[in-house]
Design a protein around this motif. Structure first.
Motif, PDB file in Angstrom:
ATOM      1  N   VAL A 162       0.880  -1.140  -0.150  1.00 18.33           N
ATOM      2  CA  VAL A 162       0.014   0.253   0.022  1.00 18.33           C
ATOM      3  C   VAL A 162       0.857   1.081   0.060  1.00 18.33           C
ATOM      4  N   PRO A 163       0.980   1.883  -1.205  1.00 13.68           N
ATOM      5  CA  PRO A 163       2.040   2.935  -1.140  1.00 13.68           C
ATOM      6  C   PRO A 163       1.513   4.211  -0.289  1.00 13.68           C
ATOM      7  N   ILE A 164       2.369   5.326   0.053  1.00 15.00           N
ATOM      8  CA  ILE A 164       2.017   6.639   0.673  1.00 15.00           C
ATOM      9  C   ILE A 164       1.698   7.358  -0.707  1.00 15.00           C
ATOM     10  N   GLU A 165       0.479   7.941  -0.550  1.00 18.19           N
ATOM     11  CA  GLU A 165      -0.054   8.764  -1.723  1.00 18.19           C
ATOM     12  C   GLU A 165       0.082  10.031  -1.320  1.00 18.19           C
ATOM     13  N   ASN A 166       0.578  11.031  -2.122  1.00 15.09           N
ATOM     14  CA  ASN A 166       0.783  12.522  -2.158  1.00 15.09           C
ATOM     15  C   ASN A 166       1.125  12.782  -0.663  1.00 15.09           C
ATOM     16  N   GLU A 167       2.231  11.834  -0.042  1.00 14.63           N
ATOM     17  CA  GLU A 167       2.774  12.298   1.215  1.00 14.63           C
ATOM     18  C   GLU A 167       4.162  12.626   1.122  1.00 14.63           C
ATOM     19  N   THR A 168       4.649  13.537   2.183  1.00 10.93           N
ATOM     20  CA  THR A 168       6.104  13.810   1.974  1.00 10.93           C
ATOM     21  C   THR A 168       6.176  13.285   3.707  1.00 10.93           C
ATOM     22  N   ILE A 169       6.992  12.196   3.854  1.00  6.62           N
ATOM     23  CA  ILE A 169       6.963  11.724   5.183  1.00  6.62           C
ATOM     24  C   ILE A 169       8.285  12.503   6.101  1.00  6.62           C
ATOM     25  N   THR A 170       8.242  13.171   6.950  1.00  3.79           N
ATOM     26  CA  THR A 170       9.314  13.746   7.673  1.00  3.79           C
ATOM     27  C   THR A 170       8.979  13.426   9.162  1.00  3.79           C
ATOM     28  N   ARG A 171       9.771  13.546  10.047  1.00  5.13           N
ATOM     29  CA  ARG A 171       9.647  13.351  11.607  1.00  5.13           C
ATOM     30  C   ARG A 171       8.277  14.488  12.015  1.00  5.13           C
ATOM     31  N   ALA A 172       8.286  15.417  11.507  1.00 10.15           N
ATOM     32  CA  ALA A 172       7.275  16.445  11.991  1.00 10.15           C
ATOM     33  C   ALA A 172       5.969  15.925  11.797  1.00 10.15           C
ATOM     34  N   ASN A 173       5.596  15.045  10.656  1.00  8.73           N
ATOM     35  CA  ASN A 173       4.372  14.937  10.416  1.00  8.73           C
ATOM     36  C   ASN A 173       3.985  13.325  10.689  1.00  8.73           C
ATOM     37  N   THR A 174       5.009  12.643  10.885  1.00  6.12           N
ATOM     38  CA  THR A 174       4.849  11.098  11.314  1.00  6.12           C
ATOM     39  C   THR A 174       3.443  10.811  12.046  1.00  6.12           C
ATOM     40  N   GLN A 175       3.121  11.716  12.870  1.00  6.59           N
ATOM     41  CA  GLN A 175       1.898  11.246  13.827  1.00  6.59           C
ATOM     42  C   GLN A 175       0.678  11.551  13.057  1.00  6.59           C
ATOM     43  N   THR A 176       0.487  12.700  12.060  1.00  7.83           N
ATOM     44  CA  THR A 176      -0.431  12.837  11.280  1.00  7.83           C
ATOM     45  C   THR A 176      -0.491  11.494  10.195  1.00  7.83           C
ATOM     46  N   VAL A 177       0.458  11.213   9.701  1.00 10.59           N
ATOM     47  CA  VAL A 177       0.386  10.115   8.760  1.00 10.59           C
ATOM     48  C   VAL A 177      -0.052   8.764   9.412  1.00 10.59           C
ATOM     49  N   LEU A 178       0.397   8.478  10.556  1.00 14.53           N
ATOM     50  CA  LEU A 178      -0.015   7.295  11.323  1.00 14.53           C
ATOM     51  C   LEU A 178      -1.499   7.509  11.688  1.00 14.53           C
ATOM     52  N   HIS A 193      15.701   7.629   1.554  1.00 10.35           N
ATOM     53  CA  HIS A 193      14.548   8.404   1.852  1.00 10.35           C
ATOM     54  C   HIS A 193      13.859   8.009   3.285  1.00 10.35           C
ATOM     55  N   SER A 194      14.623   6.825   4.026  1.00  7.03           N
ATOM     56  CA  SER A 194      14.066   6.243   5.151  1.00  7.03           C
ATOM     57  C   SER A 194      14.490   7.000   6.247  1.00  7.03           C
ATOM     58  N   HIS A 195      13.604   6.798   7.369  1.00  4.14           N
ATOM     59  CA  HIS A 195      13.979   7.465   8.832  1.00  4.14           C
ATOM     60  C   HIS A 195      13.544   6.351   9.991  1.00  4.14           C
ATOM     61  N   ILE A 196      14.264   6.232  10.977  1.00  2.00           N
ATOM     62  CA  ILE A 196      13.979   5.228  11.731  1.00  2.00           C
ATOM     63  C   ILE A 196      12.705   5.411  12.586  1.00  2.00           C
ATOM     64  N   SER A 197      11.889   6.573  12.314  1.00  2.69           N
ATOM     65  CA  SER A 197      10.940   6.584  13.059  1.00  2.69           C
ATOM     66  C   SER A 197       9.899   7.310  12.334  1.00  2.69           C
ATOM     67  N   ASP A 198       9.712   7.174  11.077  1.00  4.85           N
ATOM     68  CA  ASP A 198       8.831   8.062  10.064  1.00  4.85           C
ATOM     69  C   ASP A 198       7.560   7.184   9.850  1.00  4.85           C
ATOM     70  N   GLY A 199       7.182   5.974  10.563  1.00  6.45           N
ATOM     71  CA  GLY A 199       5.917   5.361  10.483  1.00  6.45           C
ATOM     72  C   GLY A 199       5.864   4.549   9.129  1.00  6.45           C
ATOM     73  N   THR A 200       6.753   4.604   8.316  1.00  9.61           N
ATOM     74  CA  THR A 200       6.759   3.869   7.005  1.00  9.61           C
ATOM     75  C   THR A 200       7.884   2.795   6.782  1.00  9.61           C
ATOM     76  N   ILE A 201       7.637   1.952   5.581  1.00 13.36           N
ATOM     77  CA  ILE A 201       8.543   0.854   5.164  1.00 13.36           C
ATOM     78  C   ILE A 201       8.966   1.267   3.757  1.00 13.36           C
ATOM     79  N   ASP A 202      10.127   1.417   3.437  1.00 17.77           N
ATOM     80  CA  ASP A 202      10.783   1.838   2.055  1.00 17.77           C
ATOM     81  C   ASP A 202      10.955   0.292   1.320  1.00 17.77           C
ATOM     82  N   LEU A 203      10.263   0.190   0.247  1.00 17.93           N
ATOM     83  CA  LEU A 203      10.571  -1.141  -0.478  1.00 17.93           C
ATOM     84  C   LEU A 203      11.362  -0.616  -1.634  1.00 17.93           C
ATOM     85  N   ILE A 204      12.560  -1.675  -1.567  1.00 17.39           N
ATOM     86  CA  ILE A 204      13.462  -1.414  -2.831  1.00 17.39           C
ATOM     87  C   ILE A 204      13.639  -2.904  -3.493  1.00 17.39           C
TER      88      ILE A 204
END
Length: 242
Positions: free
Chosen positions: A112-128, A198-209
């Motif tokens: 399930v991709p993140i759609e139209n979302e820029t993941i940063t530490r600041a908006n992690t809680q909003t994303v989740l 583009h990964s961060h240890i606490s951004d609430g996402t998983i990066d697929l490669i």
């Protein structure tokens, strides 16, 4: 994580990471790739949250914090276990062998991709808050879909039956694959570059490669790209945040 009181432990314990293995991906992602730097960081007392993931295979649930590898990357890791005494060099030796065999592996990849979302530490809680989460109940496979983060165990991104929900859009890819890695941290081993840049240890996402069936030259570029951080820039590699 398998204990009923794991939430209390996670709230009350702070872990200090001192690298002592052949990969040391978490320490490298924390910019403390050696014992001296790590010890100094622990003494300074700085802390940071860390994402976890869970894997359910049949009825066996396991937890992790670094990455989930498959195809060439897992072969290199697992089949070099007997050469741990060589340190990081074991990955290079097995990597050369994998280039010569150039194996591919058949599988279906769903995400399930993140759609139209820029993941940063600041908006992690909003994303989740806007995504479906799963709370594991006790020791069984019974789950409840909820956004209550005060349950007996920490929230998990829902990986069970999202296909049944109208608001979740899965992407499915089938074929022969040469490489797959799902990363929660920028690095999976000590190296000059980051495999998941583009990964961060606490951004609430998983990066697929991942990469489809490729030849020996491209596989060589891919494996060296893991070291220098250029793997995601290769034209035959897909990089997707989920």
């Amino acid at each position: 994580m398998v204990r009923d009181d794991c939430a209390d432990a996670l709230l009350n314990w702070t872990l200090g990471i001192i690298p002592a293995g052949s990969g040391n991906g978490l320490a490298a992602s924390l910019f403390a790739p050696d014992a001296l730097t790590s010890t100094y960081a622990i003494i300074c007392g700085g802390t940071h949250p860390l994402d976890l993931f869970s894997i359910l295979q049949n009825r066996d649930r396991k937890y992790g914090f670094l990455s989930l590898a498959w195809a060439a990357m897992s072969v290199i890791d697992l089949e070099s276990e007997g050469y741990r005494w060589l340190g990081p060099l074991r990955f290079d030796i097995k990597g050369v062998a994998e280039v010569f065999t150039c194996n591919t592996y058949k599988a279906k990849i769903q995400y399930v991709p993140i759609e139209n979302e820029t993941i940063t530490r600041a908006n992690t809680q909003t994303v989740l808050a806007n995504r479906t989460v799963q709370i594991e109940q006790g020791q069984t496979d019974t789950t409840t879909t909820t956004t209550n983060t005060t349950a007996t165990k920490p929230p998990l991104i829902y990986i069970g039956k999202e296909q049944d929900q109208d608001d979740v859009k899965w992407t499915t890819l089938e074929g022969e694959w040469a490489f797959f890695c799902a990363c929660l941290t920028p690095k999976v081993m000590i190296a000059p570059g980051s495999i998941a840049k583009h990964s961060h240890i606490s951004d609430g996402t998983i990066d697929l490669i991942f990469a489809p069936q490729i030849g020996r030259i491209d596989l060589t570029l891919l494996l060296t790209g893991i070291e220098d951080g250029t793997v995601a820039d290769l034209p035959f590699v897909k990089y997707i945040k989920t």
